[in-house]
Design a protein around this motif. Sequence first.
Motif, PDB file in Angstrom:
ATOM      1  N   PHE A 130     114.008  13.802 -18.935  1.00 12.85           N
ATOM      2  CA  PHE A 130     115.139  13.853 -19.860  1.00 12.85           C
ATOM      3  C   PHE A 130     116.149  14.854 -19.324  1.00 12.85           C
ATOM      4  N   SER A 131     117.373  14.788 -19.817  1.00 11.59           N
ATOM      5  CA  SER A 131     118.337  15.841 -19.523  1.00 11.59           C
ATOM      6  C   SER A 131     117.878  17.121 -20.196  1.00 11.59           C
ATOM      7  N   GLY A 132     118.178  18.237 -19.573  1.00  8.39           N
ATOM      8  CA  GLY A 132     117.754  19.499 -20.166  1.00  8.39           C
ATOM      9  C   GLY A 132     118.195  20.695 -19.347  1.00  8.39           C
ATOM     10  N   LYS A 133     117.514  21.793 -19.579  1.00 15.41           N
ATOM     11  CA  LYS A 133     117.842  23.058 -18.918  1.00 15.41           C
ATOM     12  C   LYS A 133     116.580  23.644 -18.301  1.00 15.41           C
ATOM     13  N   VAL A 134     116.739  24.206 -17.120  1.00 17.79           N
ATOM     14  CA  VAL A 134     115.590  24.813 -16.430  1.00 17.79           C
ATOM     15  C   VAL A 134     115.249  26.136 -17.125  1.00 17.79           C
ATOM     16  N   LEU A 135     114.077  26.175 -17.714  1.00 14.84           N
ATOM     17  CA  LEU A 135     113.657  27.353 -18.462  1.00 14.84           C
ATOM     18  C   LEU A 135     112.886  28.335 -17.596  1.00 14.84           C
ATOM     19  N   GLU A 136     111.986  27.808 -16.767  1.00 13.82           N
ATOM     20  CA  GLU A 136     111.148  28.675 -15.918  1.00 13.82           C
ATOM     21  C   GLU A 136     110.863  28.000 -14.581  1.00 13.82           C
ATOM     22  N   VAL A 148     109.593  24.387 -15.555  1.00 18.44           N
ATOM     23  CA  VAL A 148     109.573  24.089 -16.995  1.00 18.44           C
ATOM     24  C   VAL A 148     111.006  23.791 -17.437  1.00 18.44           C
ATOM     25  N   LEU A 149     111.182  22.652 -18.088  1.00 19.63           N
ATOM     26  CA  LEU A 149     112.488  22.273 -18.622  1.00 19.63           C
ATOM     27  C   LEU A 149     112.425  22.214 -20.138  1.00 19.63           C
ATOM     28  N   GLU A 150     113.513  22.614 -20.770  1.00 15.67           N
ATOM     29  CA  GLU A 150     113.604  22.451 -22.231  1.00 15.67           C
ATOM     30  C   GLU A 150     114.653  21.389 -22.534  1.00 15.67           C
ATOM     31  N   HIS A 151     114.354  20.579 -23.562  1.00 12.31           N
ATOM     32  CA  HIS A 151     115.196  19.438 -23.903  1.00 12.31           C
ATOM     33  C   HIS A 151     115.545  19.468 -25.392  1.00 12.31           C
ATOM     34  N   ALA A 152     116.290  18.470 -25.802  1.00  8.76           N
ATOM     35  CA  ALA A 152     116.598  18.315 -27.226  1.00  8.76           C
ATOM     36  C   ALA A 152     115.321  17.969 -27.989  1.00  8.76           C
ATOM     37  N   ASN A 153     115.411  18.073 -29.313  1.00  6.79           N
ATOM     38  CA  ASN A 153     114.303  17.701 -30.198  1.00  6.79           C
ATOM     39  C   ASN A 153     113.057  18.562 -29.980  1.00  6.79           C
ATOM     40  N   SER A 154     113.272  19.821 -29.570  1.00  2.97           N
ATOM     41  CA  SER A 154     112.188  20.813 -29.417  1.00  2.97           C
ATOM     42  C   SER A 154     111.160  20.414 -28.362  1.00  2.97           C
ATOM     43  N   LEU A 155     111.585  19.655 -27.373  1.00  8.44           N
ATOM     44  CA  LEU A 155     110.671  19.209 -26.328  1.00  8.44           C
ATOM     45  C   LEU A 155     110.752  20.103 -25.104  1.00  8.44           C
ATOM     46  N   LYS A 156     109.614  20.235 -24.432  1.00  5.13           N
ATOM     47  CA  LYS A 156     109.551  20.905 -23.137  1.00  5.13           C
ATOM     48  C   LYS A 156     108.718  20.043 -22.202  1.00  5.13           C
ATOM     49  N   THR A 157     109.102  20.047 -20.921  1.00  5.40           N
ATOM     50  CA  THR A 157     108.309  19.327 -19.921  1.00  5.40           C
ATOM     51  C   THR A 157     107.955  20.283 -18.789  1.00  5.40           C
ATOM     52  N   TYR A 158     106.746  20.107 -18.263  1.00  9.42           N
ATOM     53  CA  TYR A 158     106.212  20.970 -17.210  1.00  9.42           C
ATOM     54  C   TYR A 158     105.848  20.080 -16.014  1.00  9.42           C
ATOM     55  N   TYR A 159     106.273  20.501 -14.835  1.00  8.01           N
ATOM     56  CA  TYR A 159     106.028  19.728 -13.614  1.00  8.01           C
ATOM     57  C   TYR A 159     105.237  20.617 -12.645  1.00  8.01           C
ATOM     58  N   TYR A 160     103.932  20.341 -12.524  1.00 11.33           N
ATOM     59  CA  TYR A 160     103.041  21.192 -11.732  1.00 11.33           C
ATOM     60  C   TYR A 160     102.736  20.566 -10.366  1.00 11.33           C
ATOM     61  N   GLY A 161     102.315  21.437  -9.448  1.00 11.40           N
ATOM     62  CA  GLY A 161     101.869  20.988  -8.141  1.00 11.40           C
ATOM     63  C   GLY A 161     102.996  20.683  -7.173  1.00 11.40           C
ATOM     64  N   LEU A 162     104.156  21.298  -7.346  1.00 11.69           N
ATOM     65  CA  LEU A 162     105.292  21.013  -6.484  1.00 11.69           C
ATOM     66  C   LEU A 162     105.167  21.744  -5.148  1.00 11.69           C
ATOM     67  N   SER A 163     105.455  21.039  -4.102  1.00  9.11           N
ATOM     68  CA  SER A 163     105.477  21.671  -2.784  1.00  9.11           C
ATOM     69  C   SER A 163     106.836  22.300  -2.513  1.00  9.11           C
ATOM     70  N   GLU A 164     107.834  21.855  -3.270  1.00  9.45           N
ATOM     71  CA  GLU A 164     109.195  22.365  -3.108  1.00  9.45           C
ATOM     72  C   GLU A 164     109.917  22.271  -4.444  1.00  9.45           C
ATOM     73  N   VAL A 165     110.719  23.298  -4.763  1.00  7.94           N
ATOM     74  CA  VAL A 165     111.532  23.304  -5.982  1.00  7.94           C
ATOM     75  C   VAL A 165     113.001  23.284  -5.573  1.00  7.94           C
ATOM     76  N   ASN A 174     120.495  16.586 -15.416  1.00  3.17           N
ATOM     77  CA  ASN A 174     120.606  15.299 -16.095  1.00  3.17           C
ATOM     78  C   ASN A 174     119.310  14.528 -15.935  1.00  3.17           C
ATOM     79  N   GLN A 175     119.104  13.579 -16.813  1.00  2.00           N
ATOM     80  CA  GLN A 175     117.920  12.741 -16.708  1.00  2.00           C
ATOM     81  C   GLN A 175     117.914  12.054 -15.344  1.00  2.00           C
ATOM     82  N   GLY A 176     116.771  12.145 -14.646  1.00  2.00           N
ATOM     83  CA  GLY A 176     116.653  11.509 -13.342  1.00  2.00           C
ATOM     84  C   GLY A 176     117.049  12.393 -12.175  1.00  2.00           C
ATOM     85  N   ASP A 177     117.570  13.602 -12.456  1.00  2.00           N
ATOM     86  CA  ASP A 177     117.921  14.520 -11.372  1.00  2.00           C
ATOM     87  C   ASP A 177     116.666  15.034 -10.672  1.00  2.00           C
TER      88      ASP A 177
END
Length: 219
Positions: A130-136, A148-165, A174-177
């Motif tokens: 989703f579109s959002g803001k990089v929180l951590e 960690v991204l924060e989104h609308a509707n009190s949602l957060k998404t976490y993406y683990y195991g990345l070799s590169e950020v 934006n969504q899909g970035d």
Amino acid sequence: MKNLIKKIGQNKFQFFFFVGLASVLLVSLVIAKSVDTSANRPNDTPNVDIPSENPNPDDSGNVDVKPEEVFKLPFNETMGYNVVRKYYDKNASVEDQELALIKYNNSYRTSNGTSFANKDNTLFDVTSVFSGKVLEIKESPLYGKYVVLEHANSLKTYYYGLSEVTVTVGATVNQGDKIGVSGTTEIDPECGVHVFLKVTKKDSHINPEKLIGKKISEI
């Protein structure tokens, strides 16, 4: 003599009465004619079509509203993928529950997210669901680099195991970035190259696979 004076007075009264009555009738006729003429007279000002302030429907002043975002998987939609680690659901089948157990050393943990891998087990770009803001942006000994991204509707998404950020804290995405590149984790080496996605709403975990096709307001 008295009768003559009286007769003259009566005649004078009748004269003025008839004159006054005739005057009233004449004035009434003039007024009626004037009103009738005014009512039927064409408007002195020609009818001119005044263009509206917004002649075109597209210029109605309405702000273009973007369609509400629908959950997308964290990679290019054309990529062939496998779910290599499922979210643990107590109501799921035994097979799915087994695939939701993470074996680490001599113990098992239940998965609170979903791991996705490319079918050919190669690296792939990880994107925002989703579109959002990089929180951590952090790094864990067990889960590797994660965002960690924060989104609308009190949602957060976490993406683990990345070799590169590829994003920075505070950035708007934006969504899909692209936010990073897949990798591996110490806690779940069986998954190979993957991204482990966790979704929360007000700190409660949600099964990512059950969000596919849902609008953000429906979560």
